[in-house]
Design a protein around this motif. Sequence first.
Motif, PDB file in Angstrom:
ATOM      1  N   ALA A  39       8.589   1.011   1.859  1.00  0.00           N
ATOM      2  CA  ALA A  39       8.295   0.232   3.072  1.00  0.00           C
ATOM      3  C   ALA A  39       9.320  -0.871   3.309  1.00  0.00           C
ATOM      4  CB  ALA A  39       6.895  -0.370   2.979  1.00  0.00           C
ATOM      5  N   GLY A  40       9.967  -1.367   2.261  1.00  0.00           N
ATOM      6  CA  GLY A  40      10.875  -2.489   2.405  1.00  0.00           C
ATOM      7  C   GLY A  40      12.357  -2.156   2.406  1.00  0.00           C
ATOM      8  N   ILE A  41      12.718  -0.884   2.344  1.00  0.00           N
ATOM      9  CA  ILE A  41      14.142  -0.557   2.260  1.00  0.00           C
ATOM     10  C   ILE A  41      14.775  -0.428   3.647  1.00  0.00           C
ATOM     11  CG2 ILE A  41      13.920   0.539   0.002  1.00  0.00           C
ATOM     12  CD1 ILE A  41      14.226   3.272   1.432  1.00  0.00           C
ATOM     13  N   ASP A  42      16.106  -0.591   3.673  1.00  0.00           N
ATOM     14  CA  ASP A  42      16.867  -0.458   4.910  1.00  0.00           C
ATOM     15  C   ASP A  42      17.604   0.877   4.989  1.00  0.00           C
ATOM     16  OD1 ASP A  42      16.223  -3.093   5.707  1.00  0.00           O
ATOM     17  OD2 ASP A  42      17.890  -3.884   4.514  1.00  0.00           O
ATOM     18  N   TYR A  43      17.821   1.535   3.841  1.00  0.00           N
ATOM     19  CA  TYR A  43      18.616   2.754   3.833  1.00  0.00           C
ATOM     20  C   TYR A  43      18.261   3.639   2.651  1.00  0.00           C
ATOM     21  CZ  TYR A  43      21.299   0.636   0.043  1.00  0.00           C
ATOM     22  OH  TYR A  43      21.654   0.066  -1.159  1.00  0.00           O
ATOM     23  N   PHE A  44      18.696   4.897   2.755  1.00  0.00           N
ATOM     24  CA  PHE A  44      18.785   5.745   1.574  1.00  0.00           C
ATOM     25  C   PHE A  44      20.084   6.524   1.631  1.00  0.00           C
ATOM     26  CE2 PHE A  44      16.269   8.909   4.118  1.00  0.00           C
ATOM     27  CZ  PHE A  44      17.069  10.024   3.967  1.00  0.00           C
ATOM     28  N   ILE A  45      20.590   6.817   0.453  1.00  0.00           N
ATOM     29  CA  ILE A  45      21.789   7.640   0.303  1.00  0.00           C
ATOM     30  C   ILE A  45      21.362   8.917  -0.401  1.00  0.00           C
ATOM     31  CG2 ILE A  45      24.079   7.841  -0.738  1.00  0.00           C
ATOM     32  CD1 ILE A  45      24.141   4.713  -0.711  1.00  0.00           C
ATOM     33  N   TRP A  46      21.672  10.040   0.210  1.00  0.00           N
ATOM     34  CA  TRP A  46      21.355  11.367  -0.330  1.00  0.00           C
ATOM     35  C   TRP A  46      22.689  11.974  -0.721  1.00  0.00           C
ATOM     36  CZ3 TRP A  46      21.499  16.735   0.401  1.00  0.00           C
ATOM     37  CH2 TRP A  46      20.370  17.453  -0.011  1.00  0.00           C
ATOM     38  N   ASP A  76       9.806   3.212  10.983  1.00  0.00           N
ATOM     39  CA  ASP A  76      10.609   3.583  12.148  1.00  0.00           C
ATOM     40  C   ASP A  76      12.072   3.162  12.076  1.00  0.00           C
ATOM     41  OD1 ASP A  76      10.110   0.890  12.444  1.00  0.00           O
ATOM     42  OD2 ASP A  76       9.567   1.012  14.557  1.00  0.00           O
ATOM     43  N   ARG A  77      12.467   2.320  11.130  1.00  0.00           N
ATOM     44  CA  ARG A  77      13.869   1.897  11.035  1.00  0.00           C
ATOM     45  C   ARG A  77      14.403   2.223   9.648  1.00  0.00           C
ATOM     46  NH1 ARG A  77      15.350  -3.595  13.794  1.00  0.00           N
ATOM     47  NH2 ARG A  77      17.301  -2.592  13.328  1.00  0.00           N
ATOM     48  N   LEU A  78      15.450   3.055   9.632  1.00  0.00           N
ATOM     49  CA  LEU A  78      16.055   3.446   8.365  1.00  0.00           C
ATOM     50  C   LEU A  78      17.423   4.066   8.656  1.00  0.00           C
ATOM     51  CD1 LEU A  78      15.235   3.554   5.312  1.00  0.00           C
ATOM     52  CD2 LEU A  78      14.586   5.929   5.705  1.00  0.00           C
TER      53      LEU A  78
END
Length: 124
Positions: A39-46, A76-78
């Motif tokens: 819930a608190g992250i701004d991004y993910f890297i795959w 909704d924001r990522l």
Amino acid sequence: MPYSCTWEDRGVYIKFTGIVTLQEVSDSDDAMYDDPRFAGIDYFIWDAGDVTSLALSDTQVDITAVRDLRASLKKDRLKCAFIAKEQRLVKQLEQYLAKVQALKICWQMALFNDISRARQWLLE
């Protein structure tokens, strides 16, 4: 296990190696989406830069996009950075990104061929 999941200050880094199946993709998604930190992250890297093969059919690629649509309804924001070098995998990720766009998932997504460009984009 052909993936590892590392939580960072503002995001999560998922690294895949070898041959990756739908089960590993689903397991890595679940590890991220079911974690309270999501819930608190701004991004993910795959990061699939070291993947030799993604053992997913075209239908399974589309199913993965639909699963991500469900997750996007809660967050909704990522920003999502995908890294791939192997040509078949690049094509499957391009298919995934096209499906995500068709589903109107609101996350920002981009495909890169190295981690440094992906991290630079995440900071923009």
